[in-house]
Design a protein around this motif. Structure first.
Motif, PDB file in Angstrom:
ATOM      1  N   LEU A 190      -3.961  -5.272   0.983  1.00 33.09           N
ATOM      2  CA  LEU A 190      -3.857  -4.069   0.432  1.00 33.09           C
ATOM      3  C   LEU A 190      -4.275  -2.850   1.470  1.00 33.09           C
ATOM      4  CD1 LEU A 190      -4.656  -3.905  -3.239  1.00 33.09           C
ATOM      5  CD2 LEU A 190      -2.526  -3.556  -2.161  1.00 33.09           C
ATOM      6  N   THR A 191      -3.259  -1.901   2.065  1.00 31.61           N
ATOM      7  CA  THR A 191      -3.833  -0.957   2.889  1.00 31.61           C
ATOM      8  C   THR A 191      -4.226   0.531   2.393  1.00 31.61           C
ATOM      9  OG1 THR A 191      -1.532  -0.442   3.363  1.00 31.61           O
ATOM     10  CG2 THR A 191      -2.722  -2.196   4.552  1.00 31.61           C
ATOM     11  N   TYR A 192      -5.130   1.041   3.125  1.00 29.82           N
ATOM     12  CA  TYR A 192      -5.306   2.468   2.850  1.00 29.82           C
ATOM     13  C   TYR A 192      -5.438   3.330   4.083  1.00 29.82           C
ATOM     14  CZ  TYR A 192     -10.310   1.736   3.632  1.00 29.82           C
ATOM     15  OH  TYR A 192     -11.555   1.329   4.078  1.00 29.82           O
ATOM     16  N   ALA A 193      -5.435   4.589   4.512  1.00 34.95           N
ATOM     17  CA  ALA A 193      -5.608   5.194   5.712  1.00 34.95           C
ATOM     18  C   ALA A 193      -6.908   5.741   5.677  1.00 34.95           C
ATOM     19  CB  ALA A 193      -4.346   6.055   5.890  1.00 34.95           C
ATOM     20  N   CYS A 194      -7.559   5.418   6.770  1.00 36.59           N
ATOM     21  CA  CYS A 194      -9.190   5.972   6.758  1.00 36.59           C
ATOM     22  C   CYS A 194      -9.010   7.499   6.982  1.00 36.59           C
ATOM     23  CB  CYS A 194      -9.674   5.617   7.975  1.00 36.59           C
ATOM     24  SG  CYS A 194      -9.962   3.444   7.818  1.00 36.59           S
ATOM     25  N   GLY A 221       0.754  -1.396   0.070  1.00 35.25           N
ATOM     26  CA  GLY A 221      -0.054   0.193  -0.112  1.00 35.25           C
ATOM     27  C   GLY A 221       0.777   1.379  -0.020  1.00 35.25           C
ATOM     28  N   ASP A 222       0.244   2.467  -0.097  1.00 34.46           N
ATOM     29  CA  ASP A 222       0.779   3.607  -0.144  1.00 34.46           C
ATOM     30  C   ASP A 222       1.822   3.869   1.064  1.00 34.46           C
ATOM     31  OD1 ASP A 222       0.029   4.135  -3.000  1.00 34.46           O
ATOM     32  OD2 ASP A 222      -1.402   5.773  -2.005  1.00 34.46           O
ATOM     33  N   ARG A 223       2.705   4.573   1.049  1.00 36.86           N
ATOM     34  CA  ARG A 223       3.590   5.186   2.207  1.00 36.86           C
ATOM     35  C   ARG A 223       2.628   5.820   3.359  1.00 36.86           C
ATOM     36  NH1 ARG A 223       8.797   8.965   2.174  1.00 36.86           N
ATOM     37  NH2 ARG A 223       9.437   8.995   4.554  1.00 36.86           N
ATOM     38  N   GLY A 224       2.935   5.338   4.539  1.00 36.60           N
ATOM     39  CA  GLY A 224       2.045   6.138   5.633  1.00 36.60           C
ATOM     40  C   GLY A 224       0.775   5.556   5.856  1.00 36.60           C
ATOM     41  N   THR A 225       0.307   4.488   5.311  1.00 36.06           N
ATOM     42  CA  THR A 225      -0.965   4.028   5.391  1.00 36.06           C
ATOM     43  C   THR A 225      -1.179   3.066   6.525  1.00 36.06           C
ATOM     44  OG1 THR A 225      -0.383   2.202   3.769  1.00 36.06           O
ATOM     45  CG2 THR A 225      -1.633   4.146   2.930  1.00 36.06           C
ATOM     46  N   GLN A 250      -7.218   9.368   5.201  1.00 32.33           N
ATOM     47  CA  GLN A 250      -6.270   9.996   4.065  1.00 32.33           C
ATOM     48  C   GLN A 250      -7.085   9.361   2.853  1.00 32.33           C
ATOM     49  OE1 GLN A 250      -1.921   9.469   3.790  1.00 32.33           O
ATOM     50  NE2 GLN A 250      -2.176   9.086   5.972  1.00 32.33           N
ATOM     51  N   PRO A 251      -8.250  10.087   2.321  1.00 36.71           N
ATOM     52  CA  PRO A 251      -9.202   9.495   1.188  1.00 36.71           C
ATOM     53  C   PRO A 251      -8.268   9.382   0.021  1.00 36.71           C
ATOM     54  CG  PRO A 251     -10.140  11.572   2.242  1.00 36.71           C
ATOM     55  CD  PRO A 251      -8.809  11.523   2.914  1.00 36.71           C
ATOM     56  N   LEU A 252      -7.246   9.830  -0.257  1.00 37.81           N
ATOM     57  CA  LEU A 252      -6.499   9.894  -1.419  1.00 37.81           C
ATOM     58  C   LEU A 252      -5.831   8.203  -1.403  1.00 37.81           C
ATOM     59  CD1 LEU A 252      -5.322  10.860  -4.027  1.00 37.81           C
ATOM     60  CD2 LEU A 252      -3.356  11.683  -2.876  1.00 37.81           C
ATOM     61  N   THR A 253      -5.530   7.964  -0.447  1.00 41.67           N
ATOM     62  CA  THR A 253      -4.849   6.605  -0.398  1.00 41.67           C
ATOM     63  C   THR A 253      -5.969   5.434  -0.820  1.00 41.67           C
ATOM     64  OG1 THR A 253      -5.363   6.131   1.810  1.00 41.67           O
ATOM     65  CG2 THR A 253      -3.235   7.080   1.182  1.00 41.67           C
ATOM     66  N   LEU A 254      -7.179   5.775  -0.390  1.00 37.04           N
ATOM     67  CA  LEU A 254      -8.324   4.875  -0.915  1.00 37.04           C
ATOM     68  C   LEU A 254      -8.467   4.855  -2.489  1.00 37.04           C
ATOM     69  CD1 LEU A 254     -10.818   3.090  -0.516  1.00 37.04           C
ATOM     70  CD2 LEU A 254     -12.083   5.018   0.103  1.00 37.04           C
ATOM     71  N   SER A 255      -8.423   6.074  -2.826  1.00 33.93           N
ATOM     72  CA  SER A 255      -8.545   6.100  -4.466  1.00 33.93           C
ATOM     73  C   SER A 255      -7.524   5.650  -5.114  1.00 33.93           C
ATOM     74  CB  SER A 255      -8.832   7.688  -4.909  1.00 33.93           C
ATOM     75  OG  SER A 255      -7.583   8.313  -4.688  1.00 33.93           O
ATOM     76  N   CYS A 311      -6.758   1.014   7.437  1.00 29.93           N
ATOM     77  CA  CYS A 311      -6.005   1.328   8.689  1.00 29.93           C
ATOM     78  C   CYS A 311      -6.340   2.659   9.356  1.00 29.93           C
ATOM     79  CB  CYS A 311      -4.478   1.071   8.527  1.00 29.93           C
ATOM     80  SG  CYS A 311      -4.068  -0.506   8.063  1.00 29.93           S
ATOM     81  N   LYS A 312      -6.042   2.907  10.688  1.00 27.63           N
ATOM     82  CA  LYS A 312      -6.069   4.084  11.237  1.00 27.63           C
ATOM     83  C   LYS A 312      -7.625   4.601  11.336  1.00 27.63           C
ATOM     84  CE  LYS A 312      -1.493   6.021   9.652  1.00 27.63           C
ATOM     85  NZ  LYS A 312      -0.717   6.733   9.096  1.00 27.63           N
ATOM     86  N   LEU A 313      -8.284   3.596  11.897  1.00 25.69           N
ATOM     87  CA  LEU A 313      -9.771   4.044  11.897  1.00 25.69           C
ATOM     88  C   LEU A 313      -9.883   5.044  12.924  1.00 25.69           C
ATOM     89  CD1 LEU A 313     -12.733   3.063  11.361  1.00 25.69           C
ATOM     90  CD2 LEU A 313     -12.520   1.405  12.832  1.00 25.69           C
TER      91      LEU A 313
END
Length: 649
Positions: free
Chosen positions: A95-99, A26-30, A101-106, A130-132
């Motif tokens: 695959l991770t995204y940060a809750c 996943g993206d950095r920082g997620t 950071q909406p950009l990481t979801l897209s 992550c980071k709920l």
């Protein structure tokens, strides 16, 4: 209680897997590293390195007792090669995204999921937010709203979940779903788009139903249901639970239950329901107990195929297996017309993963009527062919269609062909004949003749092909003959393999008797094959067949072929017209040559010289041995004489 939706036994549900490798990307920082560390330590880590080393969760971390190894990754450009390597080795990808950071979801749908497709990573994907705990309270959206469009587009996504490493909310669950997706994959069993069981899954469950329906009345009664439950989950069903199962089925699908018990329709419905309710491990536990692997085929442990055999041994069905197949044929010949229609054949194989005869080399290999019906002889010939070419597939299909004996008793390894030559007799019931010859010589016509097909001028094939049929011998006995057509342009490659002729009982060389060029090419093939047999030790009886005997013969071809056959020690060329109605005698002659494998083995000049040299060497060794023996006897006599002289003095 599995049928009513309770807990499941796990002793046989992992499909033989000893570990699961989950790559987290996943993206950095997620929050990739924090997620892994929190799962391993069961607490929130204060200081986490940028990329963690491989982290192994213990075997007892989840109930399946299969250890999970978590692989952390970096999304930096300089780590791209290593990341790609890890993804290709994964059993599952998180695959991770940060809750927050909406950009990481897209980025999941704009980059990561396409990247996995580009790399051809075909494993379950678990999307983890992550980071709920850091999500903006004023911008709340349900996970279903967010992920439903993405999951519709990317069917490879198995599950979506949101978690928080800081508060330990749903951290273990993220990796539980990853492990579950590997040990109990959805894609082989269920069609998400149409919301139904996949065909191969339904076929496997049908076989299990038939095996459990001991009284063969088309329904599982209470006793049979209970026995099924104990076999799969080591726990009996209570009477009230059986009533509850039937009620659930009958409310949803009335045909699922009748006065005798749970029908096949109801049985299949229950398993579709388990999968829809995220209880796929229940269905997998049943499939594993009955021997199925991830591809819904029987595992090797359930198929004791003879493995200790040398190249010049073949595998045949035993008389017990043939008797079973005779009974199966009669059972499915519902109209008693002595033939199986395509629909009856499909019904026969409805408990196999698919009909094994729909593809090459079996599809066009036996005699069929114009509408596709298959006689008993053709049916048994098809099984003999499958057993000769792929014993494991043959045994598996015997088991799929209900062979009830010990699987080890279904197959028999024949005596070595080299031993048959020494004993001057073969005891095989199935003979394989390789058919060589130039293009347009009549090879395909010979195969069609074996299958009883009328002569056609358009017969040539471009690839390898098989034909099999039962041949009646004089005296009333029967043998199965398999013809294997060898394409002219493939001979050189095949002859590069030392063991190419090991599976061959007879080699036939076909040529057009009206065409000198056809004979010259056939002669080249004959000599090449003969030399290969001498070099490899797999020499085989060989026959020359003069095809198109109804045409004007070419004198040079006829005279030279007779001369060559005499020179290399094989029977004279056999004339044959594919148009003739009484030409089937050729197959009796092929069988006769196979039964007497010491005759008609071609011997080239080189081979003859080599044989004479070996004989001279052997004679020399015999003379040396005799001389040594005489010397030893003489020495012993002298010692005895000397000893007697010494004693007398």
């Amino acid at each position: 209680m599995a049928l009513a939706g309770g807990s499941v036994g796990h002793s046989s549900s992992s499909g033989g897997r000893t570990s699961v490798r989950v790559v987290v990307a996943g993206d950095r920082g997620t929050g990739k590293s924090s997620l892994i560390a929190a799962a391993a330590a069961e607490s929130f880590p204060e200081n986490v390195p940028p990329v963690l080393p491989p982290t192994r969760l213990p075997a007892d971390f989840f109930t399946d007792r299969v250890p999970v190894t978590l692989i952390d990754t970096s999304s930096s450009l300089e780590s791209r090669v290593k990341l790609n390597e890890e993804l290709k080795r994964a059993d599952a990808v998180v695959l991770t995204y940060a809750c927050d950071q909406p950009l990481t979801l897209s980025r999941l749908s704009s980059h990561w999921l396409y990247e996995l497709r580009r790399l051809e990573v075909k494993v379950p994907i678990i999307v983890v937010g992550c980071k709920l705990d850091l999500r903006d309270e004023h911008n709340q959206m349900s996970l279903e709203q967010v992920m439903s469009p993405i999951m519709q587009k990317f069917r490879e996504i198995e599950t979506c979940i949101e978690c928080s490493a800081a508060t330990l909310i749903q951290v273990p669950e993220a990796f539980y779903y990853a492990q579950k997706a590997v040990l109990h994959p959805t894609s082989p069993l269920f069609d998400q788009e149409n919301q139904c069981l996949k065909d191969r899954c339904a076929r496997a469950l049908r076989r299990i139903f038939v095996l459990c329906d001991h009284d063969m009345d088309g329904a599982l009664n209470d006793s049979e249901l209970n026995e099924f439950q104990v076999k799969c989950f080591n726990a009996p069903l209570q009477p009230a639970e059986i009533v509850g199962v039937k009620r659930v089925v009958q409310e949803k699908i009335p045909a699922g239950v009748n006065e005798l018990g749970l029908t096949l329709t109801g049985f299949l419905f229950l398993h579709a329901l388990f999968i829809e309710k995220s209880r796929i491990e229940t269905t997998w536990a049943v499939l594993r107990k009955f021997g199925y692997d991830d591809d819904l085929k029987l595992m090797d442990d359930f198929l004791p195929v003879p493995s200790k055999r040398v190249p010049d041994q073949s595998v045949e069905l035993t008389s017990e297996a043939v008797e079973f197949l005779n009974g199966v044929f009669r059972l499915f010949d519902s109209d008693n017309d002595g033939a199986l229609e395509p629909a009856e054949l499909d019904e026969l194989f409805c408990t196999a993963p698919e009909s094994p005869w729909d593809e090459a080399p079996y599809k066009d290999a036996v005699e069929r009527t114009a509408r596709g019906d298959i006689s008993l002889n053709a049916f048994l010939s098809q099984w003999a062919l499958m057993t000769a070419l792929d014993p494991r597939i043959s045994l598996a299909n015997l088991v799929y269609i209900g062979y009830g004996g010990d699987p080890a008793s279904a197959l028999h390894i024949t005596r070595r062909r080299s031993v048959d030559r020494k004993k001057q007799r073969s005891e095989r019931n199935v003979f394989q004949c390789f058919v060589f010859g130039p293009k347009s010589a009549g090879k395909s016509s010979l195969l069609n003749l074996l299958l009883g097909r009328p002569f056609s001028k358009i017969n040539s094939t471009n690839g390898e092909r098989y034909a099999a049929n039962v041949v009646d011998k004089l005296g009333g006995s029967k043998k199965t003959l398999i013809l294997r057509e060898i394409p002219e342009d493939g001979v050189k490659k095949l002859l590069s393999k030392k063991e190419f002729l090991a599976a061959c009982d007879v080699a036939v060389f076909v040529y057009d008797g009206s065409d000198e060029k056809s004979w010259k090419r056939s002669k080249e093939l004959l000599l090449d094959v003969a030399r290969h047999g001498e070099d490899s030790g797999f020499g085989v009886p060989s026959l020359l067949i003069v095809a198109k005997d109804d045409l004007d013969p070419n004198p040079v071809a006829i005279q030279d072929s007779v001369k060559i056959s005499q020179k290399i020690g094989i029977v004279p060329p056999i004339p044959l017209s594919m148009k003739s109605s009484d030409s089937s005698d050729i197959f009796s002659r092929i069988i006769k040559a196979a039964e007497h494998p010491h005759l008609s083995i071609p011997e080239t000049e080189t081979g003859r010289n080599r044989k004479q040299y070996r004989q001279l060497v052997n004679q020399s060794l015999i003379l040396v041995s005799i001389g040594a023996a005489v010397t030893i006897v003489g020495l012993a006599a002298y010692r005895a004489y000397a000893a007697s002289r010494s004693n007398s003095s």
